[in-house]
Design an enzyme around this catalytic site. Sequence first.
Site, short mmCIF file in Angstrom:
data_model
loop_
_atom_site.label_atom_id
_atom_site.label_comp_id
_atom_site.label_asym_id
_atom_site.label_seq_id
_atom_site.Cartn_x
_atom_site.Cartn_y
_atom_site.Cartn_z
CB CYS A 167 -6.09 3.29 -2.23
SG CYS A 167 -6.29 2.01 -1.15
NE ARG A 199 -5.96 -1.07 -1.82
CZ ARG A 199 -5.15 -1.81 -1.02
NH1 ARG A 199 -5.14 -2.99 -0.80
NH2 ARG A 199 -3.82 -1.22 -0.87
CE LYS A 224 -6.48 0.24 1.55
NZ LYS A 224 -5.63 1.31 1.46
CG HIS A 234 -10.15 1.54 0.78
ND1 HIS A 234 -9.10 2.17 0.07
CD2 HIS A 234 -10.99 2.13 1.04
CE1 HIS A 234 -9.51 3.65 0.13
NE2 HIS A 234 -10.70 3.56 0.92
CG ASP A 243 -1.95 0.98 1.05
OD1 ASP A 243 -2.11 1.78 0.29
OD2 ASP A 243 -3.04 0.85 2.06
CG ASP A 244 -0.09 4.91 -0.25
OD1 ASP A 244 -0.78 4.61 -0.88
OD2 ASP A 244 -0.13 5.98 0.63
CG HIS A 272 -1.82 4.17 3.25
ND1 HIS A 272 -2.03 4.92 4.30
CD2 HIS A 272 -2.36 4.54 2.30
CE1 HIS A 272 -3.12 5.84 3.67
NE2 HIS A 272 -3.10 5.48 2.32
CG ASP A 332 -2.32 0.68 -3.19
OD1 ASP A 332 -0.98 1.35 -3.15
OD2 ASP A 332 -3.00 0.97 -2.65
CG ASN A 333 -1.24 4.17 -4.64
OD1 ASN A 333 -2.06 4.06 -4.14
ND2 ASN A 333 -0.22 4.58 -3.64
CE LYS A 383 -2.86 7.46 -2.09
NZ LYS A 383 -2.95 7.30 -0.66
#
Length: 534
Positions: free
Chosen positions: A51, A55, A108, A110, A13-14, A197, A301-302, A369
């Site tokens: 994000c 996903r 996660k 989301h 994540d991030d 993140h 994810d980014n 991002k």
Amino acid sequence: MTKRPNIVLVLADDMGFSDLGCYGGEISTPHLDGLARNGARFSQFYNTARCSPSRASLMTGLHPHQTGIGVLTNNDLPRGYPGNLNGRCATLAEMLKAAGYATCLSGKWHLATDMHTPNDTWPTRRGFDSFFGTLTGCGSFYAPGTLTRGESDASAEALDPGFFYTDAIAAHGADFIAEQAAAGNPFFLYAAFTAPHWPLHAPDEDIARYEGRFDEGWDALREKRMERLVAEGILPADTTLSERDPTQPAWTAEEHKAWQAKRMQAYAAQIEGMDRGIGRIVEALKASGTFENTLFVFLSDNGASPEDLPQFDVETFMQRADILPRATRDGRPMRVGNTPDIVPGAEDTYSSYGRAWANLSNTPFRFYKRWVHEGGIATPLIVHWPAGGFADGAILDAPTQLVDIAPTILDVTGASYPPPALGRAVAPLEGRSLLPLLRGGSLLEAPLYWEHTGNAAIRVGRWKLVREEPNGWELYDLAADRTELVDLAADNPDIVADLAARWQAWAARVGVIPWDVTVGIYVERGQHPSLAAG
């Protein structure tokens, strides 16, 4: 008959393009490095820049706009995106469950607007037999909001003083593997970590291991990462390193060097902790005898996040109880912000690592991002499958993106699309299987598309047309200029016109909602336009 391979899909994540050791970083990631050097690494794989859209695309093989999640999980109906997975898509869990796989999400989700009442957009209603994790987008690693087991509140589990979310995600995933392997079931594990993140949460001993590692500062470290990226074969030797983000100071001019280094130490500790959790999952595969016949996929994810904290004023920010606890588990007040008096890591801190360090994480690219320049969408992709018949240690340069993951997994497992007896019509898959490429073959060239909060891009072969909202189109020759430094739009109006028309046709086909329409929804509600971005 050869037993069907298991699938382990791991999402960070991030995390930036060059944070992992095997992608040039200084961070200790021995488990991912081992998978990469004995598997395949992609040098030009892309996510969607944010994000929830990433996903949604990863889970469905569609562009995020087709799934109902064009921005994040805000409900902007009737004119905007619903912020939920709609019924016109199927998840990988639904595809594989229909093919006889046991399915698990650890981490996660989301992808649901309503995070408190079970509904048709929860993972348990979209193909996952087992779910332990969070429905919200981010939060404390010591006491994460919306922590759920199945469809029940699991927040009491975080009251254990030893609880740490990264470790808990890994433990649940490892337990699932052991259980399904013992039962002789093929399995699909989706391990969606929230590291790295913000907030910068990590145990003291993990942070301490990076003492001195970042004292040279972002300028020198960007140059060293660039050298290692070339040495690893991820980038060609003639790649030009972009200049430091012009909004950030030179390291020599930074007033609070010791504090800045601590921020990056905490971020690095988050990634090392995730890698350690991945090691626990790998060990579960080995202990159960399923490692050789498991397709293991890892990506982010980014691009790295430049986001500052608090995102709004502190009181407004703290109203998001799903993101930020008002106090620690033992009652201490939270200290929120990116100021030198707050050294990150502990439960009572809530900080991010800042734009200058994100610029390091995305070496050698510009932007971050949310943008669809390379810094926002380029991700590491590691694919490992010892029984799969592809070359160990391969570096694959073909431009590919998230919509290709689902077709690849379907190709590997023999699962059907759409899943039989799904009970609803779904859109055709947008990508292609990467299996021929992984086995030494080639892929037919396909255009790649992006849109997020008005930022837009199309890539066809070496050409990438990209814009930063509200500016006009820029054109780059990525074969000669991967870091997007020389805008060729003015010299190539025909290419710009052709690619812009192709992008517009794609946007109309997949249901991209113009950004000014989404912003207008928030203005009409009397809300600040910035809230349209989630």
